[in-house]
Motif scaffolding. Structure first.
Motif, PDB file in Angstrom:
ATOM      1  N   UNK A 140       1.366  -0.880   0.405  1.00 14.85           N
ATOM      2  CA  UNK A 140       0.046   0.721   0.215  1.00 14.85           C
ATOM      3  C   UNK A 140       0.453   1.339   0.045  1.00 14.85           C
ATOM      4  N   UNK A 141       1.923   1.206  -0.849  1.00 11.74           N
ATOM      5  CA  UNK A 141       3.048   2.490  -0.184  1.00 11.74           C
ATOM      6  C   UNK A 141       3.826   2.258  -1.851  1.00 11.74           C
ATOM      7  N   UNK A 142       4.594   3.558  -2.236  1.00 16.55           N
ATOM      8  CA  UNK A 142       4.818   4.208  -3.558  1.00 16.55           C
ATOM      9  C   UNK A 142       6.559   5.204  -2.981  1.00 16.55           C
ATOM     10  N   UNK A 143       7.391   4.153  -3.174  1.00 15.62           N
ATOM     11  CA  UNK A 143       8.901   4.708  -2.576  1.00 15.62           C
ATOM     12  C   UNK A 143       8.945   5.968  -3.892  1.00 15.62           C
ATOM     13  N   UNK A 144       9.767   7.226  -3.233  1.00 16.51           N
ATOM     14  CA  UNK A 144      10.328   7.166  -4.528  1.00 16.51           C
ATOM     15  C   UNK A 144      11.358   7.828  -4.253  1.00 16.51           C
ATOM     16  N   UNK A 145      12.471   7.590  -5.476  1.00 24.19           N
ATOM     17  CA  UNK A 145      13.364   6.868  -5.525  1.00 24.19           C
ATOM     18  C   UNK A 145      14.246   8.071  -6.249  1.00 24.19           C
ATOM     19  N   UNK A 146      15.731   8.500  -5.937  1.00 21.17           N
ATOM     20  CA  UNK A 146      16.624   8.819  -7.051  1.00 21.17           C
ATOM     21  C   UNK A 146      17.325   7.982  -7.456  1.00 21.17           C
ATOM     22  N   UNK A 147      17.083   8.007  -8.888  1.00 22.24           N
ATOM     23  CA  UNK A 147      18.222   7.217  -9.407  1.00 22.24           C
ATOM     24  C   UNK A 147      19.439   8.067 -10.110  1.00 22.24           C
ATOM     25  N   UNK A 148      20.841   7.542  -9.459  1.00 20.90           N
ATOM     26  CA  UNK A 148      21.989   8.890  -9.690  1.00 20.90           C
ATOM     27  C   UNK A 148      22.825   7.692 -10.052  1.00 20.90           C
ATOM     28  N   UNK A 149      22.938   7.870 -11.256  1.00 25.90           N
ATOM     29  CA  UNK A 149      24.207   7.468 -12.825  1.00 25.90           C
ATOM     30  C   UNK A 149      25.408   8.084 -12.658  1.00 25.90           C
ATOM     31  N   UNK A 150      25.550   9.452 -12.196  1.00 29.47           N
ATOM     32  CA  UNK A 150      26.303  10.049 -12.368  1.00 29.47           C
ATOM     33  C   UNK A 150      27.927   9.930 -11.277  1.00 29.47           C
ATOM     34  N   UNK A 151      28.655  10.794 -11.589  1.00 29.55           N
ATOM     35  CA  UNK A 151      30.201   9.583 -10.289  1.00 29.55           C
ATOM     36  C   UNK A 151      30.034  10.558  -9.409  1.00 29.55           C
ATOM     37  N   UNK A 152      28.411  11.749  -9.376  1.00 26.32           N
ATOM     38  CA  UNK A 152      29.046  12.699  -7.866  1.00 26.32           C
ATOM     39  C   UNK A 152      27.405  13.196  -7.225  1.00 26.32           C
ATOM     40  N   UNK A 153      27.274  12.956  -6.069  1.00 29.49           N
ATOM     41  CA  UNK A 153      26.821  13.651  -5.101  1.00 29.49           C
ATOM     42  C   UNK A 153      25.308  14.489  -5.711  1.00 29.49           C
ATOM     43  N   UNK A 154      24.324  14.229  -5.626  1.00 30.58           N
ATOM     44  CA  UNK A 154      23.378  14.794  -6.522  1.00 30.58           C
ATOM     45  C   UNK A 154      22.552  15.804  -5.334  1.00 30.58           C
ATOM     46  N   UNK A 155      22.475  17.045  -5.527  1.00 26.92           N
ATOM     47  CA  UNK A 155      21.811  17.734  -4.062  1.00 26.92           C
ATOM     48  C   UNK A 155      20.175  17.600  -4.741  1.00 26.92           C
ATOM     49  N   UNK A 156      19.258  17.699  -4.505  1.00 31.06           N
ATOM     50  CA  UNK A 156      17.724  17.832  -4.620  1.00 31.06           C
ATOM     51  C   UNK A 156      16.688  18.339  -4.170  1.00 31.06           C
ATOM     52  N   UNK A 157      16.010  19.284  -4.775  1.00 27.96           N
ATOM     53  CA  UNK A 157      15.092  19.371  -4.044  1.00 27.96           C
ATOM     54  C   UNK A 157      13.836  18.889  -4.945  1.00 27.96           C
ATOM     55  N   UNK A 158      13.107  18.448  -4.427  1.00 30.73           N
ATOM     56  CA  UNK A 158      11.513  18.170  -5.074  1.00 30.73           C
ATOM     57  C   UNK A 158      10.485  17.787  -4.915  1.00 30.73           C
ATOM     58  N   UNK A 159       9.340  17.922  -6.078  1.00 23.15           N
ATOM     59  CA  UNK A 159       8.237  17.753  -4.906  1.00 23.15           C
ATOM     60  C   UNK A 159       7.298  16.905  -6.297  1.00 23.15           C
ATOM     61  N   UNK A 160       6.334  16.428  -5.271  1.00 25.92           N
ATOM     62  CA  UNK A 160       5.116  15.531  -6.703  1.00 25.92           C
ATOM     63  C   UNK A 160       4.014  15.695  -6.288  1.00 25.92           C
ATOM     64  N   UNK A 161       3.729  16.051  -7.412  1.00 29.06           N
ATOM     65  CA  UNK A 161       2.142  16.553  -7.264  1.00 29.06           C
ATOM     66  C   UNK A 161       0.949  15.777  -7.953  1.00 29.06           C
ATOM     67  N   UNK A 162      -0.135  15.216  -7.733  1.00 26.90           N
ATOM     68  CA  UNK A 162      -1.224  15.162  -8.216  1.00 26.90           C
ATOM     69  C   UNK A 162      -2.040  15.152  -9.194  1.00 26.90           C
TER      70      UNK A 162
END
Length: 252
Positions: A140-162
């Motif tokens: 009953x849950x969806x997990x949001x993930x960040x797939x980072x295929x670069x060689x550097x850490x990615x600092x992210x700000x994000x939103x999910x809209x219905x």
């Protein structure tokens, strides 16, 4: 994925353009002897795939081509993101295929006349070096993930809209580890509730967006198109399939 109607009209004679149950469509399904070849299944397969996602199959060419391309695009997107969100358990995928070598009905994402199918845009999105995507639902849950295929850490700000309600259901900021998949959070999932989630993000790696179609088919094709238009400029093919208020929403 059905080619563009413009392409079909270049390789199918006008009296045979619609409906598709004829020898010219079968011939261009890679069968030199219509009715006797191993690829004859492609024509009815497009119809049954549309029915699986949207409930019914359209009775005119433009809507048929658009909905077929939607099915193909969602399928390619699912395959790619299923592998990417499963890294390192799954670490690579080769999808087939990029471009047709002759005018035909096939799984290519660019047809013989270099017209891109919707899957081309979906694949380009799903293969961004840094991608936000939902894993498939668990308990009953969806997990949001960040797939980072670069060689550097990615600092992210994000939103999910219905897309159904316009409300933000998840947001935040987090570091996405280099060459890894990072969990960003969870949302509740009910397969009886149909909607589309739009994920948008910013960071030093750039901005991006992606969508996730949630709920159990069949979806209303017009509603699906409207949800899609909330996050991307639809191709000409998609706009021809809409009318009235929906056409205004879909306009880039």
């Amino acid at each position: 994925g059905c080619p563009s109607p413009d392409s079909i009209r270049q390789f199918i004679e006008e009296p045979f353009v619609w409906p598709p149950e004829n020898d010219q469509w079968l011939l261009h399904a890679s069968t030199p002897y219509p009715g006797e070849g191993m690829y004859d299944y492609r024509i009815p397969l497009m119809k049954t795939q549309i029915e699986a996602l949207f409930g019914t199959s359209p009775d005119e060419l433009d809507a048929f081509a658009w909905q077929s391309q939607c099915v193909q695009a969602e399928a390619k997107k699912f395959f790619i993101e299923f592998f990417r969100t499963g890294k390192w358990r799954r670490t690579g995928i080769l999808w087939w295929n990029l471009r047709d070598g002759w005018p035909q009905f096939s799984d290519a994402v660019v047809d013989y006349y270099n017209r891109k199918k919707l899957a081309y845009d979906f694949i380009r999105c799903s293969q961004q070096p840094v991608l936000l995507a939902f894993r498939e639902p668990v308990e009953g849950r969806l997990e949001l993930v960040a797939c980072n295929d670069t060689r550097s850490t990615a600092e992210l700000s994000f939103t999910v809209t219905d897309a159904r309600t316009g409300s933000v259901v998840l947001s935040g900021s987090k570091s996405a580890d280099a060459d890894a998949v990072t969990s960003l959070g969870f949302i509740e999932h009910d397969e009886a509730m149909q909607t589309m989630y739009w994920m948008r993000w910013d960071g030093h790696c750039g901005s991006g967006s992606n969508h996730y179609l949630a709920g159990k088919p069949a979806f209303d094709a017009m509603q699906y198109t409207a949800w899609l238009a909330q996050g991307m400029s639809l191709p000409k093919l998609g706009q021809r399939q809409t009318d009235g208020d929906l056409n205004a929403q879909a306009r880039p």
